[in-house]
Design a protein around this motif. Structure first.
Motif, PDB file in Angstrom:
ATOM      1  N   ALA B 229      28.597  45.098 -20.660  1.00  0.00           N
ATOM      2  CA  ALA B 229      27.411  45.885 -20.758  1.00  0.00           C
ATOM      3  C   ALA B 229      27.125  46.299 -22.293  1.00  0.00           C
ATOM      4  CB  ALA B 229      27.100  46.990 -19.614  1.00  0.00           C
ATOM      5  N   ARG B 230      26.017  46.375 -22.523  1.00  0.00           N
ATOM      6  CA  ARG B 230      25.558  46.584 -23.815  1.00  0.00           C
ATOM      7  C   ARG B 230      24.583  47.595 -23.956  1.00  0.00           C
ATOM      8  NH1 ARG B 230      29.298  45.234 -27.459  1.00  0.00           N
ATOM      9  NH2 ARG B 230      27.743  45.363 -29.174  1.00  0.00           N
ATOM     10  N   LEU B 231      24.218  48.451 -24.755  1.00  0.00           N
ATOM     11  CA  LEU B 231      23.108  49.572 -25.009  1.00  0.00           C
ATOM     12  C   LEU B 231      22.405  48.972 -26.128  1.00  0.00           C
ATOM     13  CD1 LEU B 231      22.358  52.215 -23.664  1.00  0.00           C
ATOM     14  CD2 LEU B 231      23.589  53.375 -25.463  1.00  0.00           C
ATOM     15  N   LEU B 232      20.922  48.809 -25.906  1.00  0.00           N
ATOM     16  CA  LEU B 232      20.153  48.567 -27.150  1.00  0.00           C
ATOM     17  C   LEU B 232      19.624  49.580 -27.715  1.00  0.00           C
ATOM     18  CD1 LEU B 232      18.332  45.296 -25.649  1.00  0.00           C
ATOM     19  CD2 LEU B 232      19.953  45.350 -27.201  1.00  0.00           C
ATOM     20  N   ILE B 233      19.512  49.652 -29.042  1.00  0.00           N
ATOM     21  CA  ILE B 233      18.877  51.075 -29.630  1.00  0.00           C
ATOM     22  C   ILE B 233      17.966  50.486 -30.625  1.00  0.00           C
ATOM     23  CG2 ILE B 233      19.270  52.839 -31.071  1.00  0.00           C
ATOM     24  CD1 ILE B 233      22.632  52.600 -29.634  1.00  0.00           C
ATOM     25  N   ASN B 234      16.707  51.057 -30.510  1.00  0.00           N
ATOM     26  CA  ASN B 234      15.830  50.948 -31.660  1.00  0.00           C
ATOM     27  C   ASN B 234      15.325  52.363 -32.369  1.00  0.00           C
ATOM     28  OD1 ASN B 234      13.850  49.792 -33.171  1.00  0.00           O
ATOM     29  ND2 ASN B 234      12.730  48.613 -31.665  1.00  0.00           N
ATOM     30  N   GLN B 265      26.638  59.688 -20.386  1.00  0.00           N
ATOM     31  CA  GLN B 265      26.943  60.490 -21.303  1.00  0.00           C
ATOM     32  C   GLN B 265      27.095  60.123 -22.828  1.00  0.00           C
ATOM     33  OE1 GLN B 265      27.435  63.677 -20.445  1.00  0.00           O
ATOM     34  NE2 GLN B 265      27.254  64.195 -22.720  1.00  0.00           N
ATOM     35  N   GLN B 266      27.427  58.847 -22.728  1.00  0.00           N
ATOM     36  CA  GLN B 266      27.534  58.121 -24.183  1.00  0.00           C
ATOM     37  C   GLN B 266      25.972  58.178 -24.687  1.00  0.00           C
ATOM     38  OE1 GLN B 266      28.133  54.123 -24.136  1.00  0.00           O
ATOM     39  NE2 GLN B 266      28.894  53.859 -26.132  1.00  0.00           N
ATOM     40  N   ASN B 269      24.914  61.370 -25.968  1.00  0.00           N
ATOM     41  CA  ASN B 269      25.617  61.698 -27.433  1.00  0.00           C
ATOM     42  C   ASN B 269      24.938  60.731 -28.642  1.00  0.00           C
ATOM     43  OD1 ASN B 269      27.417  63.159 -26.139  1.00  0.00           O
ATOM     44  ND2 ASN B 269      29.113  61.938 -25.871  1.00  0.00           N
ATOM     45  N   ILE B 270      24.712  59.654 -28.300  1.00  0.00           N
ATOM     46  CA  ILE B 270      24.041  58.577 -29.157  1.00  0.00           C
ATOM     47  C   ILE B 270      22.776  59.104 -29.853  1.00  0.00           C
ATOM     48  CG2 ILE B 270      23.224  56.430 -29.698  1.00  0.00           C
ATOM     49  CD1 ILE B 270      25.832  55.424 -28.192  1.00  0.00           C
ATOM     50  N   THR B 271      21.894  59.213 -28.655  1.00  0.00           N
ATOM     51  CA  THR B 271      20.502  59.950 -28.972  1.00  0.00           C
ATOM     52  C   THR B 271      20.623  61.331 -29.862  1.00  0.00           C
ATOM     53  OG1 THR B 271      20.034  59.244 -26.737  1.00  0.00           O
ATOM     54  CG2 THR B 271      18.485  60.412 -27.747  1.00  0.00           C
ATOM     55  N   ARG B 272      21.766  62.409 -29.568  1.00  0.00           N
ATOM     56  CA  ARG B 272      21.867  63.336 -30.294  1.00  0.00           C
ATOM     57  C   ARG B 272      22.083  62.876 -31.852  1.00  0.00           C
ATOM     58  NH1 ARG B 272      25.853  65.450 -27.663  1.00  0.00           N
ATOM     59  NH2 ARG B 272      24.468  66.221 -25.769  1.00  0.00           N
ATOM     60  N   ILE B 273      23.250  62.388 -31.954  1.00  0.00           N
ATOM     61  CA  ILE B 273      23.444  61.832 -33.500  1.00  0.00           C
ATOM     62  C   ILE B 273      22.095  61.389 -34.210  1.00  0.00           C
ATOM     63  CG2 ILE B 273      24.865  60.064 -34.911  1.00  0.00           C
ATOM     64  CD1 ILE B 273      27.023  60.250 -32.477  1.00  0.00           C
TER      65      ILE B 273
END
Lengths: 256, 303
Positions: B229-234, B265-266, B269-273
Motif C-alpha cells: 500500500a502507498r500513501l499519496l501526498i500533494n 498514525q503515520q 505524523n506526516i501531516t504534522r511534519i
C-alpha cells in the motif's frame, strides 16, 4: 450392482427424450402402413393372406422391419442416446460421479438394447392392433379365427436382432465419438445402403463379412443358408467393436 | 495442523506437446476451509479442477484427495465430492427432481435428501417444469443442488456465480458460508473476480497463465496487500515535501509524492511534519489498494 445403478440412471435419462418417442413411433410405422393398405386395398397378397392372414401380416412386418426399419432405427438410436450427454454438456457430471467408466459405457449400450427390444415388442403389439382392426374391417375373412405361429415370429425376430448386433456396436462407438448429430447418421445410412445393395444387387462374396450387409442376408437366396454363420459373425463384430469403443472411451481426453 | 483435503505436488499439464497449460501447481486445501481459487479467464483454474476430479488424465506431478491418490480409489473419493464444473450439467428435458433422481442411487442418497437439497437451493416448488424452461440462475442453483446431493465432505464449485443476479450471488455466498459453518464442508470455489469471493473465503490461491502467484490465508493476502500500500501526498511544494519525507523513502508519482503506507498514525505524523514546515497539505490519501486492486496488480504485473 453398480452396473444396475448405472443402467437405472441411463433409463431415467432417456425418459421423455426423442429416442424414447422415436422408438414407439418407429415401431408403429409398418403397422400403420399395413392398416392403410388393408383399409384401401384389402389384405396384402390376397392369395396367401386370405388363407393364413395373421401369419402373413406378421411375416410382411417382420421382413420390412428386418431389412430396413430396424437397422435404420439402430443407426438413429445409437446417435440419439449419446447425444443426450453432448447436447446437455453432461459428460463432465457423468464422469465425476462415482461410477466406473466401464459401468457407464455398458449401461449406455444396454439402454440401446433395451430400446431395440422395446421397438420389436411394440412393433408386434401394433401389428396385433392391426390384426384386430382388420378382423372388423374385413369381416369376410374372419381373421381372428385363424392360427398364429408365435414360434416362427419369435424366430424371425431373433434373426433380425442378431443380424443387427454388429451394426449396433459400430454405430454406438461412432455415436459416442461424435458431438455432431449428422455425421453418425450419414455414416450409418450410407453403409446400410451400401451393404443392402452389395447383398441384394451384386450378390458380393464379401457380404457375409461386412456387418452392414447382415440384415439383408436372410432375404438373399444365395446367402440365407449361411445365416447362422453370419449371426455369429455379427455377434463377434459386436464384441470386437464394443471393446474398441470402450478403449477409445477411456482413452479420450475430453468428452465434454 | 489439519491434513489437507486436496494436495497437489508440482502438478503440470499439457493439452498438446507445445502448450503447457499448468506449471508445477502446488495447491493445498485445508480441511474445513473455504478456498478461493482465483485467476483471470484462461489462467488454468478449470484445468486444475478437472485434473483434481479426474476429468483429464495423465498430468505430471501428483494429486492427493483425502490423503489418497484419485486413481487408487476413484469411486470412494468421488463419493465424497460434490462438483460443479463450468456451465450447469443438467438434462434439459427432465424436471429438477428428475435430474437429481438420475444421480440419487449413484450417490446412495435418499429420496428425502433430494427434497432437502432442492429446498436448500430454493427450487422445491418447481414441480413439473422442465429444466429447459429454467432461467440460467435456476439452472446454476440446480447444479449446486446436484453437487450437494451426496452431502459431500468436499464441494468444488467452478465459477458458480456465472449467470446469477446480484441477489443470487449474495444468496449463494450465504449458502456457501452456511454449508461450511454448519456441515463442516470444505469448499473450493473458483472465480475470476476476487471481490466476489473475498467476503466468504478463508484461504486464497491466485493462478495466472498456469502458475500459482500466491497461496495462503486471506489474512496473509491482506498483509501482503498492506506491504504494497502507498500513501499519496500533494502539497503546495512537493519538492520540499519530498526532502522532508526522505526518511520514508518517497517516490514521485505524477503530481504527487508517494510513500509506503503502514498505518493511520503515520498519516498523522506526516501531516504534522508538513504543516510544521509551513506547507499547505492538499491531499493525504492511501492509494487504492484493496484486494481487488492487489489481484489486478498481481496478475497484470505477471502478464
Amino acid at each position: 450392482m453398480s452396473l444396475i445403478i448405472s443402467f437405472r440412471s441411463e433409463i431415467l435419462k432417456s425418459k421423455r427424450t426423442a429416442a424414447f418417442y422415436f422408438t414407439l413411433i418407429g415401431a408403429a410405422v409398418i403397422p400403420f402402413i399395413l392398416l392403410i393398405n388393408i383399409i384401401a386395398d384389402g389384405l396384402p397378397g390376397e392369395g396367401r393372406a386370405s388363407k393364413d392372414p395373421i401369419n402373413a401380416m406378421f411375416k410382411l412386418s417382420s421382413d420390412m422391419t428386418g431389412l430396413a426399419l430396424f437397422p435404420l432405427f439402430i443407426v438413429l438410436i445409437c446417435t440419439l442416446l449419446p447425444q443426450i450427454e453432448f447436447k446437455n454438456s453432461t459428460w463432465k457430471q457423468v464422469l465425476t460421479s462415482p461410477q466406473k467408466k466401464e459401468d457407464v459405457f455398458v449401461a449406455k449400450f444396454l439402454n440401446i438394447h433395451l430400446l431395440m427390444i422395446l421397438f420389436l415388442v411394440a412393433s408386434h403389439l401394433f401389428i396385433w392392433v392391426v390384426v384386430i382392426a382388420s378382423h372388423f374391417i374385413l369381416p369376410q375373412f374372419n381373421i381372428l379365427n385363424h392360427s398364429f405361429d408365435a414360434s416362427k415370429v419369435l424366430q424371425e425376430n431373433v434373426h433380425t436382432y442378431l443380424s443387427c448386433l454388429g451394426i449396433c456396436a459400430v454405430q454406438f462407438w461412432i455415436g459416442l465419438r461424435s458431438r455432431n448429430f449428422i455425421v453418425p447418421i450419414a455414416i450409418g445410412l450410407t453403409l446400410w445402403l451400401f451393404g443392402t445393395v452389395l447383398v441384394l444387387e451384386y450378390h458380393s462374396s464379401a457380404s457375409p463379412y461386412f456387418p452392414y450387409c447382415f440384415p439383408a442376408i436372410r432375404f438373399s437366396s444365395l446367402f440365407s443358408p449361411r445365416l447362422n454363420q453370419v449371426e455369429w459373425t455379427s455377434f463377434g463384430y459386436s464384441f470386437l467393436f464394443l471393446v474398441i469403443g470402450f478403449i477409445d472411451f477411456r482413452r479420450r481426453r475430453k468428452l465434454k | 495442523m489439519n491434513n489437507p483435503v486436496i494436495k497437489t505436488n508440482a502438478l503440470s499439464y499439457y493439452y498438446s506437446a507445445q502448450e503447457k497449460t499448468l506449471s508445477e501447481i502446488n495447491l493445498q486445501v485445508e480441511r474445513g476451509s473455504i478456498y478461493g481459487f482465483l485467476g483471470p479467464n484462461g489462467s488454468g483454474k478449470t484445468t486444475t479442477l478437472s485434473l483434481i476430479l479426474g476429468l483429464l488424465d495423465s498430468p505430471d506431478g501428483s494429486i492427493e484427495i483425502f490423503g489418497q491418490h484419485l486413481h487408487s480409489n476413484r469411486i470412494g473419493v468421488l463419493k465424497k465430492i460434490g462438483s460443479l464444473i463450468e456451465s450447469p450439467s443438467l438434462y434439459a428435458h427432465l424436471t429438477a427432481k428428475e435430474n437429481l433422481n438420475v444421480y440419487r442411487a449413484v450417490y446412495g442418497a435418499s429420496k428425502a435428501r433430494v427434497e432437502e437439497v432442492l429446498h436448500i437451493v430454493g427450487l422445491g416448488d418447481t414441480g413439473k417444469k422442465t429444466v429447459k424452461k429454467f432461467s440460467l440462475g435456476m439452472k446454476q442453483r440446480l447444479s449446486i443442488a446436484l453437487a450437494l446431493l451426496p452431502d459431500p465432505e468436499l464441494l468444488i464449485l467452478d465459477e458458480p456465480s456465472n449467470g446469477l443476479d446480484p441477489a443470487g450471488i449474495i444468496e449463494l455466498r450465504e449458502l456457501i458460508k452456511r454449508l461450511n459453518r454448519e456441515h463442516g464442508m470444505t469448499i473450493v470455489i473458483s472465480s475470476h473476480l476476487l471481490g466476489e469471493v473475498e467476503k466468504m473465503v478463508s484461504h486464497v490461491g491466485i493462478i495466472l497463465k498456469g502458475k500459482m502467484l500466491f497461496q495462503g490465508t486471506l489474512s496473509d493476502l491482506q498483509s501482503f496487500q498492506r506491504k504494497g500500500a502507498r500513501l499519496l501526498i500533494n502539497t503546495s511544494d512537493n519538492e520540499k515535501a519530498f526532502e522532508l519525507l526522505r526518511d520514508h523513502q518517497p517516490e514521485k508519482a505524477e503530481e504527487n509524492v508517494s510513500i509506503a503506507f503502514h498505518d493511520l498514525q503515520q498519516v498523522a505524523n506526516i501531516t504534522r511534519i508538513l504543516t510544521q514546515h509551513a506547507l499547505d497539505v492538499y491531499l493525504v490519501c492511501p492509494q487504492k489498494n484493496d484486494l481487488e486492486q492487489l489481484f489486478i496488480d498481481l496478475t497484470s504485473s505477471q502478464s
